[in-house]
Design a protein around this motif. Structure first.
Motif, PDB file in Angstrom:
ATOM      1  N   HIS A  75      -6.779  -8.594   8.090  1.00 62.61           N
ATOM      2  CA  HIS A  75      -7.339  -7.762   9.158  1.00 62.61           C
ATOM      3  C   HIS A  75      -8.358  -6.769   8.613  1.00 62.61           C
ATOM      4  O   HIS A  75      -9.306  -6.388   9.318  1.00 62.61           O
ATOM      5  CB  HIS A  75      -6.228  -7.049   9.936  1.00 62.61           C
ATOM      6  N   ASP A 108     -17.625  -8.332  17.674  1.00 63.28           N
ATOM      7  CA  ASP A 108     -16.212  -8.163  18.003  1.00 63.28           C
ATOM      8  C   ASP A 108     -15.493  -9.468  17.689  1.00 63.28           C
ATOM      9  O   ASP A 108     -15.937 -10.548  18.106  1.00 63.28           O
ATOM     10  CB  ASP A 108     -16.034  -7.813  19.481  1.00 63.28           C
ATOM     11  N   VAL A 147     -11.858 -11.720  17.695  1.00 66.71           N
ATOM     12  CA  VAL A 147     -10.502 -11.934  18.205  1.00 66.71           C
ATOM     13  C   VAL A 147      -9.859 -13.000  17.330  1.00 66.71           C
ATOM     14  O   VAL A 147     -10.408 -14.095  17.163  1.00 66.71           O
ATOM     15  CB  VAL A 147     -10.514 -12.392  19.677  1.00 66.71           C
ATOM     16  N   SER A 166      -6.659 -15.507  16.660  1.00 66.91           N
ATOM     17  CA  SER A 166      -5.585 -16.168  17.400  1.00 66.91           C
ATOM     18  C   SER A 166      -4.802 -17.120  16.499  1.00 66.91           C
ATOM     19  O   SER A 166      -5.375 -17.794  15.639  1.00 66.91           O
ATOM     20  CB  SER A 166      -6.151 -16.962  18.588  1.00 66.91           C
ATOM     21  N   LYS A 218      -2.456 -11.799  10.694  1.00 64.77           N
ATOM     22  CA  LYS A 218      -3.531 -10.928  10.211  1.00 64.77           C
ATOM     23  C   LYS A 218      -3.162 -10.188   8.928  1.00 64.77           C
ATOM     24  O   LYS A 218      -4.022  -9.575   8.295  1.00 64.77           O
ATOM     25  CB  LYS A 218      -3.920  -9.919  11.287  1.00 64.77           C
ATOM     26  N   GLN A 253     -19.718 -11.995  20.118  1.00 67.68           N
ATOM     27  CA  GLN A 253     -18.287 -12.226  20.252  1.00 67.68           C
ATOM     28  C   GLN A 253     -17.876 -13.412  19.376  1.00 67.68           C
ATOM     29  O   GLN A 253     -18.505 -14.471  19.421  1.00 67.68           O
ATOM     30  CB  GLN A 253     -17.916 -12.527  21.712  1.00 67.68           C
ATOM     31  N   ARG A 305     -14.459 -15.722  18.049  1.00 70.14           N
ATOM     32  CA  ARG A 305     -13.037 -16.054  18.132  1.00 70.14           C
ATOM     33  C   ARG A 305     -12.696 -16.880  16.886  1.00 70.14           C
ATOM     34  O   ARG A 305     -13.306 -17.921  16.633  1.00 70.14           O
ATOM     35  CB  ARG A 305     -12.722 -16.839  19.398  1.00 70.14           C
TER      36      ARG A 305
END
Length: 250
Positions: free
Chosen positions: A188, A201, A203, A205, A209, A243, A245
């Motif tokens: 993280h 940003d 995310v 999944s 982390k 963004q 992911r």
């Protein structure tokens, strides 16, 4: 809170997560980022604050000719009027210091204080992580009742209250040359630094982390950087505008 108040708090690096999210939704946000690459202000005619934004770095010359290279999303504060008598500044973020010889030089962070007389060293304080790398001379790291001496070529990491000592063969921090490097750091923290360097940003999944990451990514090529932080864990990613992911198929 109106946009003027949000702007002031943003420049001072004092927005909380909810306020930052609201600030990023402002139509003027893009122009604010371009206009305020570096924010310097003088308070009460003697306190100087220097803030860098995400994806930006700067160099600051102190009154004694010491030099600070400040990494992205970081801030320093010091008393310019009293600098000759007391060389002390506060740091939130990451910076590389080239300290001119003279009186003791203190860098205060939320997790501890780094003290030197004249040397070159890097200090990184992000959340529960404090990392100090000494490239020249000798530094002293004070945390609670512990005082640890760090000669050139040595590193010290304090993470979640635990000290970890190490070595470095580098002559300066890698971020100065456009690369963010990590040695046994929770994943993280790597993602947080990625967000700072590329103003995106992320995310995450289906992945822990807290997994430990050792490696690096370039700060000037986002696709190459994404491969560097996902391939070691066999992760996939989806990049759209600002963004990202990152995920692992179950």
């Amino acid at each position: 809170m109106d946009k003027e108040d949000l702007l002031i708090k943003w420049l001072d690096g004092e927005l909380n997560d909810a306020e930052l999210a609201a600030f990023k939704q402002l139509p003027e946000y893009a122009s604010y980022k371009k206009l305020y690459g570096l924010y310097v202000t003088v308070l009460k005619e003697d306190i100087v604050k220097v803030n860098t934004l995400v994806a930006q770095q700067t160099t600051v010359d102190l009154p004694d000719n010491s030099e600070i290279l400040i990494n992205a999303d970081s801030k320093i504060k010091y008393n310019e009027k009293k600098w000759d008598k007391k060389r002390v500044l506060t740091l939130n973020g990451e910076a590389f210091f080239k300290v001119a010889k003279g009186r003791k030089f203190d860098v205060k962070t939320d997790l501890g204080t780094v003290s030197v007389l004249g040397t070159q060293f890097n200090v990184k304080q992000r959340g529960n992580l404090l990392e100090v790398k000494c490239f020249e001379g000798l530094v002293s790291v004070t945390f609670n009742n512990s005082d640890i001496k760090l000669p050139a070529g040595n590193t010290l990491r304090l993470i979640n209250g635990k000290f970890i000592k190490g070595k470095t063969t580098q002559l300066k921090p890698s971020w100065i040359d456009g690369k963010s490097s990590f040695d046994s750091i929770p994943y993280h923290e790597v993602l947080d630094e990625f967000e700072r360097q590329f103003d995106v940003d992320i995310v995450l999944s289906n992945f822990d982390k807290q997994k430990i990451f050792t490696g690096s990514f370039t700060n000037d090529n986002i696709e190459l950087a994404l491969k560097s932080i996902t391939q070691p864990f066999k992760l996939s990613y989806d990049l759209k505008d600002n963004q990202i992911r990152i995920f692992k198929y179950e």
